[in-house]
Structures are given as C-alpha cells and as structure tokens.
Write an enzyme that holds these catalytic residues in place. Structure first.
Site, mmCIF file in Angstrom:
data_model
loop_
_atom_site.group_PDB
_atom_site.id
_atom_site.type_symbol
_atom_site.label_atom_id
_atom_site.label_comp_id
_atom_site.label_asym_id
_atom_site.label_seq_id
_atom_site.Cartn_x
_atom_site.Cartn_y
_atom_site.Cartn_z
ATOM 1 N N ASP A 10 -18.618 46.973 43.938
ATOM 2 C CA ASP A 10 -17.985 45.670 43.701
ATOM 3 C C ASP A 10 -17.158 45.715 42.416
ATOM 4 O O ASP A 10 -17.246 44.829 41.571
ATOM 5 C CB ASP A 10 -19.043 44.563 43.623
ATOM 6 C CG ASP A 10 -18.436 43.160 43.728
ATOM 7 O OD1 ASP A 10 -17.310 43.036 44.257
ATOM 8 O OD2 ASP A 10 -19.071 42.197 43.270
ATOM 9 N N GLY A 27 -22.792 31.831 30.810
ATOM 10 C CA GLY A 27 -22.412 31.658 32.211
ATOM 11 C C GLY A 27 -23.631 31.557 33.090
ATOM 12 O O GLY A 27 -24.763 31.828 32.652
#
Length: 443
Positions: free
Chosen positions: A134, A19
């Site tokens: 997060d 990624g």
C-alpha cells in the site's frame, strides 16, 4: 500496566492528537526518561477483535520489529492493557510527503532524493521477505530533517504467507497506485507490485498529478493494465526512461528494486550511508508485550461480554443496520420519517480507500468541496450554486470488515429537488462500479 491521566505507565506523557481512524488514534508524546519526542498509536482491542483484524495487527507488530532501516518508521515498544494496545513509534515531525506534493510538483533533484530513500527502504523490506502492498505518498512521512520514513504496514505481507509458489492472492492497496497484476486477481509477486507503486509515486513527485486517473474504476483499471500514461514535457529523458521500465504492465520484465538502484538517474548523488537509525531499540521492558500474546488478556473479556448480549454489534453497525443489508429484508421505508426518506444506502465490497477515491473524484466533477471528518464521515459542499443557495451532502462510511462497507448518503442542507436530481443524474451513475447492493430500492 495502565494509563493514568495523560501519562502511560510512568514512561510517556501524552500530547496532542495527530490523527485517527476507525480503530486507532495517534498522539504526539514525550518519553519521560530522556525527553525524546515519540508518537503513540492507540488501538482499541474490542473493535479490532469484533471485526476480525487480530492477525493483521499481530502481523503489523512483527513486521515493524523486523524492518529496522533509516527510512522506515521505527517501532520502539509495544505496550498493552486490558482494553488498549499502544505502539510507541518514531515521531515524524514533517508530516506526510503527500502534503508537499499537494502544493505542486517537486524539482527533479528533490523528487530523486525522496525516491532514492523510498527504494532503499523498500529494497531492505524485500530482503527481509516483507512486501508493503500500500505504498503511496500518504504512507510516506518526513522527520524534522526531511528524511523519508515508510509507514503503515497494516496491509503488508510476509514471505511465510505466500501461496502458489510465492504468489500473493489478496487484492489490496489504493486503486491509483495498484499494479496491473494485482487487479487481475491471478496471483502476484509482492516485490514487483511494490516496485510499480514506487513508479507511480515517482511520477506524482515529478508531475504533481497521478499518471492513471479516471472516475470510472473499470476505466481506471484498463488504463493501468495498458500502462496508458503521458509524461509532461519537463520530465528529463533519463527520468522518462526509468519510468518506462518501472511502469511495465508485465511484472516479469519489470525491474526489481536492485535493478532500479543500478540506473544512472537513480545513482546521481546517491549514498546508501547518508542516514543512520535515530537510536537503537533499547532492551524491551517488562511492560512490553509480544505480538502473539498482545490480545490474550482481552479475548477472554470479550467472550464474557458476548455471552450476555442478545446480539453482538459490529463496529458502527447496529442490529437494524445488519438486517437491512439483505435486500429481501430491507424494512427502511416502513420506519423512515418523511425527512429521512432522502437518505440512500448501499453496500460495497471495495476497500474504504477505493470508496473515498471514487467520492473525491465525484466531488471534483461536481465542483464541490469535500472534507473528511472523524469517524468515516465526508461532507460534499457547494457554497453558492443551486436554486436555493448552498448544498451540503453527508456521506458516512461504516466498516463491517476491511472489504465490506455500508455507505449512507443524505442531504444535510439545501434544496431537496436539486439534491434528488443530482443523486439520479450524477452521483448514483458514478457510483455504479463500487456498489454491491443498493439498500433502499423498492422491490
């Protein structure tokens, strides 16, 4: 210290790309010394320096070295060259937990298993003074045995950075998972904010959808502030009761991770000694670098480059883009060709995740398929509907800083009149909550 071919410093053999983001790429790799699978996060120093993310990168290194827990993705080693930083990290073969939820809700026992691991990891982080800020299914990975691993500490805060009696001030995170007190901007307790996010994750695991959702960000924040959600009828009584305690809009009465771990629902089948660290981090080799000096070699190099440039170019933005950010100096219409006048641009003070969240919601309402491409590009596509068949819209997000973005929207295929109508009646009104300034307005 160097990378020759597909081997890094005679230690790690690079494999496929897993990624990538604006500043880093992640590769699968093999440790040549023992054959173990690892992941390597490759960070571009120049990009990080130019957008002012040096401290954030150093903090991420320090935090990942501090939190050694079976349910936290391990950092094995940090290597650096003049242009790149390499995080050698644990390889999570199972991918994101999000991929499991995307297929549908989980059975309560499976959801509890993941939630137990998540709370155990977060509780350990809090004991070290680390607050993730997060937490969401996309940042929870699974190894080959299905063991949960908390990842991505890029927005984390250490206790040393607290202000006003340990209250954090920075608004960050993904909108649907953010606690009410974070939105209020009056300072918040990082531990209690993380607990709220864990509650949202538990709801998603059990329900298969978010507890708080609205296309309009202001309306979404109101729902979060009032804790307006509805449990599906398949939720057990004990699960409902625990969620009611966790999703408490008042952080002072919301339970800590320790209190969550005491609940009867949580403790079913729970064992704190069920998983051990894969391996202890070996003695750091001479090539490994410290978080404090990981940028030292590169900083002088970048300074020398800047002295010989008329204008330094921020990542993805050229000089013309920067000038056009001022509405008073917007010259786009003077230089645009006829086929370019369909493009519209706006600047936003929201995070990239907030912008993407809004665009995904718009795509769902318009019944368009949204696809994420490399380099901050999203494609909204409708294959059959429309007067002239398919309609395709490109949306590109340019990051100037972590909280300042330029977004460009343009038609790549389809009928222009239909596209203009959709822009005027659907897209622009739905974007109003995240737009700071439209860049191509007639003054």
């Amino acid at each position: 210290m160097e990378k020759k071919g597909n081997v890094l410093m005679q230690k790690y053999e690079f494999g496929r790309l897993l990624g990538q983001g604006n500043f880093a790429k992640v590769y699968h790799a093999r440790d040549l010394r023992n054959g173990d699978n690892v992941a390597i996060k490759v960070i571009d120093k120049e990009k990080v320096l130019k957008v002012g993310l040096v401290d954030q990168t150093k903090r991420e290194i320090s935090i990942m070295r501090l939190v050694k827990h079976p349910n936290v993705l391990q950092l094995y080693e940090v290597l650096a060259t003049k242009t790149k930083i390499y995080f050698i990290i644990e390889y999570a073969k199972g991918g994101e937990l999000f991929n499991k939820v995307a297929k549908g809700r989980l059975h309560e026992n499976m959801a509890r298993k993941y939630f137990q691991q998540l709370i155990s990891a977060v509780d350990f982080c809090h004991s070290k003074g680390v607050y993730h800020r997060d937490l969401k299914p996309e940042n929870l990975l699974l190894d080959e045995n299905g063991v949960l691993k908390v990842a991505d500490f890029g927005l984390s805060a250490l206790v040393e950075s607290h202000q006003q009696e340990n209250m954090l001030q920075t608004v960050c995170g993904t909108p649907a998972y953010v606690a009410p007190e974070v939105i209020s901007r009056n300072g918040y307790d990082g531990a209690k904010a993380d607990v709220w996010s864990c509650g949202v994750i538990l709801f998603v695991l059990l329900a298969g959808h978010l507890p708080f959702y609205d296309l309009n960000l202001i309306a979404l924040y109101k729902k979060i502030g009032r804790a307006e959600y509805k449990c599906p009828n398949w939720f057990s009584f004990e699960a409902r009761r625990l969620l009611g305690r966790i999703l408490d809009p008042n952080p002072y009465t919301r339970p800590s991770t320790a209190k969550v771990m005491e609940s009867s629902w949580f403790r079913q089948g729970f064992s704190s000694k069920s998983v051990k660290l894969k391996k202890e981090v070996a003695n750091v080799a001479s090539a490994s670098v410290d978080s404090d000096n990981v940028f030292d070699v590169c900083e002088n190099q970048i300074a020398a480059v800047d002295e010989n440039q008329a204008l330094a170019k921020p990542t993805y933005l050229n000089a013309f883009d920067i000038i056009s950010l001022s509405t008073g100096l917007d010259l786009t219409s003077l230089f645009a060709r006829n086929d370019e006048q369909e493009d519209i641009k706006f600047t936003s003070m929201c995070s990239a995740s907030s912008i993407i969240f809004t665009l995904e919601a718009i795509a769902r309402i318009l019944k368009m398929k949204i696809t994420k491409k490399d380099g901050g590009l999203l494609k909204l596509e409708r294959p059959k509907e429309g007067r002239k068949g398919a309609l395709s819209i490109d949306v590109e997000i340019f990051e100037f800083t972590s909280s300042f973005h330029l977004v460009e929207i343009k038609k790549s295929w389809g009928d222009t009149l239909e596209y203009q109508k959709m822009l005027k009646e659907d897209i622009r009104p739905a974007l109003k909550d995240i737009v700071w300034v439209w860049q191509v307005e007639q003054q």
